[in-house]
Design an enzyme around this catalytic site. Structure first.
Site, PDB file in Angstrom:
ATOM      1  N   LEU A 121      39.320  44.207  42.829  1.00 35.49           N
ATOM      2  CA  LEU A 121      40.160  43.267  43.584  1.00 35.49           C
ATOM      3  C   LEU A 121      41.026  42.422  42.648  1.00 35.49           C
ATOM      4  O   LEU A 121      42.244  42.314  42.843  1.00 35.49           O
ATOM      5  CB  LEU A 121      39.272  42.364  44.442  1.00 35.49           C
ATOM      6  CG  LEU A 121      39.970  41.287  45.269  1.00 35.49           C
ATOM      7  CD1 LEU A 121      40.847  41.913  46.346  1.00 35.49           C
ATOM      8  CD2 LEU A 121      38.935  40.338  45.904  1.00 35.49           C
ATOM      9  N   GLU A 359      33.899  35.346  41.698  1.00 35.57           N
ATOM     10  CA  GLU A 359      33.665  35.342  43.151  1.00 35.57           C
ATOM     11  C   GLU A 359      34.248  34.102  43.808  1.00 35.57           C
ATOM     12  O   GLU A 359      33.763  33.639  44.845  1.00 35.57           O
ATOM     13  CB  GLU A 359      32.171  35.441  43.488  1.00 35.57           C
ATOM     14  CG  GLU A 359      31.396  36.489  42.739  1.00 35.57           C
ATOM     15  CD  GLU A 359      31.781  37.903  43.092  1.00 35.57           C
ATOM     16  OE1 GLU A 359      32.834  38.096  43.710  1.00 35.57           O
ATOM     17  OE2 GLU A 359      31.040  38.821  42.730  1.00 35.57           O
TER      18      GLU A 359
END
Length: 375
Positions: A121, A359
């Site tokens: 990502l 994250e």
């Protein structure tokens, strides 16, 4: 915490594996920067690669709280191994939550058996805001041509499959992001750089990856434009797992400081007799209990079908910052010895530092929490 009989047996097995295999090698992996995939065969045999998946997808079907505890145990023994494992969970969660039945059946049982996954990502200029990504996926023949670069991708150097997020509609912002399965071993045009030299988690390798590859349409995960929603749901899970890693390492640091305080003597007395040090231990125990409570509260919502972005943000934010305080106090308890590499405290601190960044940084977690308050 109450576990089922099967979950208790699995957790007992993980505790033995962590104590007998992971903990004795943790310092070596850090010192030599050995990739934690060295543990992959045994982890696969124990079923650890599929702890997060339901039995229908080839996994063991642990509840959210039991999975939290499993990750905590592994991280307390070896942060690098926990990092490698939870990065794999991000990839398999993406398929579990976003893919159709055919794609899940093709990949997930193999992943649960040990085929390593990566979650691609983050980009060099799109970290905290993935909607800014520049990687594109354009229709070409019966598939998609993926072009672009990703950064800090855990496991990429050894991954048998990657979940890659790319813009199928560059003008649609987050609504233009789609997700794709890419299998580097059978897909030409995937180039993985050398592992980054990181401050901590030095056995949990991260890589830059460049794509100029063609994937078939059946490798698209969900509908076009659904990738960003899938990524956000996956990160809700991932943030709980970061909290579990943080509390696992923090618990190891607190345990080490308690043992040292009881053994180290000054003026004929163990330093554990000194009230100032007792208060440091008490503050750390309080931080750890609060972090675990938030982590388990979020973990209980996993798999319920409801969104828990705020709860996972609470857990990740508090645990990542509390764990740093706990490890820092533990090093202080050890004095000069804590600063030496013969003791694990400096490794705990180095390993923990990234948890306030990846994250979603602490600042992003605060933004998520505030949005929930103001909605």
């Amino acid at each position: 915490m109450d576990w089922t009989e099967d979950e208790s047996a699995i957790l007992d097995q993980i505790e033995r594996f962590a104590a007998d295999v992971l903990a004795p090698r943790a310092a070596e992996l850090d010192e030599t920067q050995t990739f934690a995939i060295c543990h992959l065969p045994m982890m696969s045999e124990l079923g650890l690669m599929g702890l997060n998946l339901p039995e229908d997808d080839g996994g063991l079907g642990l509840s959210g709280p039991a999975l939290y505890r499993a990750v905590e145990i592994i991280a307390g023994a070896c942060g690098s191994t926990a990092s490698m494992l939870t990065a794999h969970y991000l990839a398999t969660d993406s398929l579990h939550l976003g893919a159709d039945a055919e794609l899940r059946a093709r990949i997930l049982p193999r992943a649960a058996a040990g085929a390593l996954g990566a979650f691609a990502l983050t980009e060099p200029e799109a970290g905290s805001n993935p909607a800014d990504m520049r990687t594109t996926a354009r229709r070409e023949g019966a598939g998609y041509r993926i072009r672009g670069s990703k950064a800090f991708i855990s496991n990429a150097g050894a991954a048998e499959f990657m979940v890659v997020f790319a813009k199928t509609d560059p003008d649609a912002g987050a609504r233009g992001v789609s997700a794709f399965l890419v299998e580097p071993g059978v897909t030409p045009g995937v180039s993985v750089a050398a592992a980054e030299r990181t401050m901590g988690l030095r056995g949990g390798h991260v890589f830059g990856v460049t794509f100029d590859c063609l994937v078939p349409e059946e490798n698209r995960i969900g509908a076009e434009g659904s990738g960003f929603r899938t990524a956000m749901r996956v990160l809700d899970n991932g943030r709980i797992e970061v909290a579990a890693q943080a509390t696992g390492i923090a618990a190891a640091a607190l345990d080490a400081s308690i043992r040292y305080a009881q053994e180290r003597r000054v003026g004929g007395h163990p330093i554990a007799d000194f009230q100032g040090l007792q208060w440091m231990l008490a503050d750390s125990a309080n931080d750890l209990a609060a972090a675990r409570a938030l982590g388990y509260a979020a973990a209980r919502l996993r798999g319920t079908g409801t969104r828990y972005a705020t709860e996972s943000a609470h857990a990740k934010l508090f645990a990542s910052e509390a764990a740093w305080r706990i490890a820092d106090r533990a090093l202080q308890v050890h004095g000069g010895y804590g600063y030496c590499r013969d003791f694990p405290l400096e490794r705990y601190l180095r390993d923990l530092r990234i948890f306030r960044i990846y994250e979603g940084s602490s600042e992003i977690q605060r933004t998520i929490i505030a949005r929930g308050l103001l909605a």
